[in-house]
Design an enzyme around this catalytic site. Structure first.
Site, short mmCIF file in Angstrom:
data_model
loop_
_atom_site.label_atom_id
_atom_site.label_comp_id
_atom_site.label_asym_id
_atom_site.label_seq_id
_atom_site.Cartn_x
_atom_site.Cartn_y
_atom_site.Cartn_z
N GLY A 67 38.53 40.82 43.84
CA GLY A 67 38.36 39.39 43.99
C GLY A 67 38.76 38.90 45.38
N THR A 68 39.82 39.46 45.92
CA THR A 68 40.30 39.05 47.23
C THR A 68 39.23 39.27 48.30
OG1 THR A 68 42.60 39.45 46.63
CG2 THR A 68 42.08 39.48 48.99
N SER A 194 36.48 39.62 39.45
CA SER A 194 37.28 40.83 39.66
C SER A 194 37.37 41.63 38.36
CB SER A 194 38.68 40.42 40.11
OG SER A 194 39.53 41.55 40.13
N HIS A 196 39.68 43.92 37.28
CA HIS A 196 40.95 44.21 36.59
C HIS A 196 41.49 43.04 35.78
CE1 HIS A 196 44.18 42.28 39.09
NE2 HIS A 196 43.25 42.32 40.04
N THR A 231 30.64 53.28 51.88
CA THR A 231 29.98 53.99 50.78
C THR A 231 30.31 53.30 49.47
OG1 THR A 231 30.16 56.04 52.01
CG2 THR A 231 29.80 56.23 49.63
N CYS A 312 51.51 36.61 42.09
CA CYS A 312 51.52 36.52 43.55
C CYS A 312 52.77 35.82 44.06
CB CYS A 312 50.30 35.76 44.06
SG CYS A 312 48.77 36.31 43.32
C1 LIG Z 1 43.56 37.80 40.67
C2 LIG Z 1 42.78 36.72 41.31
C3 LIG Z 1 42.10 36.92 42.51
C4 LIG Z 1 42.19 38.20 43.28
O1 LIG Z 1 41.50 39.26 42.69
P1 LIG Z 1 41.91 40.79 43.07
O2 LIG Z 1 40.83 41.60 42.44
O3 LIG Z 1 43.26 41.02 42.48
O4 LIG Z 1 41.90 40.88 44.55
C5 LIG Z 1 41.37 35.88 43.03
N1 LIG Z 1 41.30 34.69 42.39
C6 LIG Z 1 41.93 34.45 41.23
C7 LIG Z 1 41.80 33.13 40.58
C8 LIG Z 1 42.71 35.46 40.65
O5 LIG Z 1 43.36 35.21 39.52
#
Ligand SMILES: *Cc1c(COP(=O)(O)O)cnc(C)c1O
Length: 370
Positions: A67-68, A194, A196, A231, A312
């Site tokens: 997500g980041t 994301s 996970h 890749t 975080c």
């Molecule tokens: C966890 C989260 C992210 C970041 O995702 P990652 O895959 O951990 O980098 C971004 N936005 C929100 C709202 C999240 O909860």
């Protein structure tokens, strides 16, 4: 163990892990290679891409490391590509750090960022967006569901307003995809998800889009349509699609949410901070006069795992920027806790939480009184 911290991360589903290991063993070739093994890997990758697009209701999918990265690409990519057209970006103060810190970097490059105010429910107002829109606004980035409070932003209304603008609309849907319908009526241009957070493998995400003008942030071999060099990990892509497909909203989330809200009414010093109309799977509250960390470790003694406001901010010992933005009183802000449900949560977890909370609360409050 009773795990109720699913907004921080989730446990990978066995089926998803199986997809990951099988793809690693049988489709290990580089999907960009021209030989048969490469073609087979590419077929699996494209199948995963199609399924992901269909499930998200978006046309194009870029696989990322999470997500980041997807948020960084959406925001920095749009900003740098369109800086000739304008340098104004609109967002909100309760976004995830991967959005806010990206915007802070862009400010150093000369971009002008406006953060819309939020109410006590954490919501931005569509009217405020209308007022702040300018001719040089190139991007609006607002999350769907807030990771700390569960606040659901009025994405459809924001999208409707943005129809009249040339600005791109990016939505961070990390906390909603798979748990809530993404039927906004009006579609955002770009969407971050994301793996996970929905029982997928860590280090895996997507930036989905219908319409975009992006300058890549990773430069190299030009994979993923040139948007994201490197890749492509076929196992990550295949297991992402699988995790998303298996993630089904659980109607019990709403029942447990109401049950816990009722339960907390029995404690005078507990206040619920999540809005009533928030996502059912995130419940944020606070206890007056005690530290969130103390409550979390007391609950842990009973095998119950929850968190303070977010993973975080919890390690950094800062008060949360989200809770400050919604105006939580000083006497409560140190005692914030968050309970979050996932696809593996059961009624047993809820009962264990209630019992553990009752005993921990009595113990902590008793000691403070003495
Ligand atoms: C966890 C989260 C992210 C970041 O995702 P990652 O895959 O951990 O980098 C971004 N936005 C929100 C709202 C999240 O909860």
């Amino acid at each position: 163990m009773f795990y109720l911290d699913n907004s921080a991360t989730t446990k990978v589903r066995p089926e998803v892990l199986r997809t990951f290991t099988e793809a690693s063993e049988n489709f290990f070739a580089n999907p960009a290679s021209l030989h048969r093994l490469g073609n087979e890997a590419e077929d699996l990758l494209e199948e995963a891409r199609q399924l992901t697009g269909r499930l998200l209701g978006m046309e194009h999918i870029i696989f990322t490391s999470g997500g980041t990265e997807a948020n960084n690409l959406a925001i920095t990519g749009t900003a740098r590509e369109l800086k000739g057209r304008g340098k104004h970006i609109i967002s909100s103060p309760t976004e995830h750090p991967s959005v806010l810190n990206t915007l802070a970097e862009l400010e150093k490059e000369g971009f002008d960022v406006t953060l819309l105010p939020v109410g006590a429910d954490g919501k931005v107002s569509p009217e405020d967006l209308r007022k702040q829109l300018r001719k040089d606004t190139i991007l609006v980035t607002i999350m769907h569901v807030n990771n700390e409070t569960g606040t659901v932003q009025p994405i459809a209304e924001l999208a409707r307003i943005l129809q009249e603008s040339r600005a791109y609309f990016h939505v961070d849907a990390v906390q909603s995809a798979g748990r809530m319908p993404l039927d906004f009526g009006m579609k955002p241009d770009l969407l971050t998800v994301s793996a996970h957070k929905l029982h997928g493998v860590k280090g895996s995400g997507v930036l989905a889009f219908n319409r975009a003008e992006l300058r890549p942030i990773l430069h190299g071999g030009g994979q993923e349509g040139g948007y994201r060099s490197g890749t492509v990990s076929v196992p990550h892509a295949a297991s992402f699609a699988k995790a998303l497909r298996l993630m089904i909203p659980n109607p019990e989330w709403g029942e447990w949410n109401r049950e816990l809200r009722g339960f907390f009414k029995g404690y005078r010093d507990v206040r619920i901070l999540s809005p009533e109309d928030g996502a059912p799977y995130i419940l944020c509250g606070a206890v007056r006069g005690i530290k969130g960390e103390v409550l979390i470790s007391a609950l842990q003694e009973h095998g119950v795992i929850i968190s303070t406001s977010s993973a975080c901010s919890s390690k950094k010992q800062q008060t949360s920027h989200v809770l400050e933005a919604i105006g939580v009183e000083d006497s409560f802000i140190k005692g914030v806790f968050r309970i979050s449900f996932g696809g593996m949560t059961s009624g047993e977890d809820i009962q264990a939480f209630k019992k553990a909370f009752h005993e921990s609360y009595r113990l902590i409050k008793g000691e403070t009184a003495r």
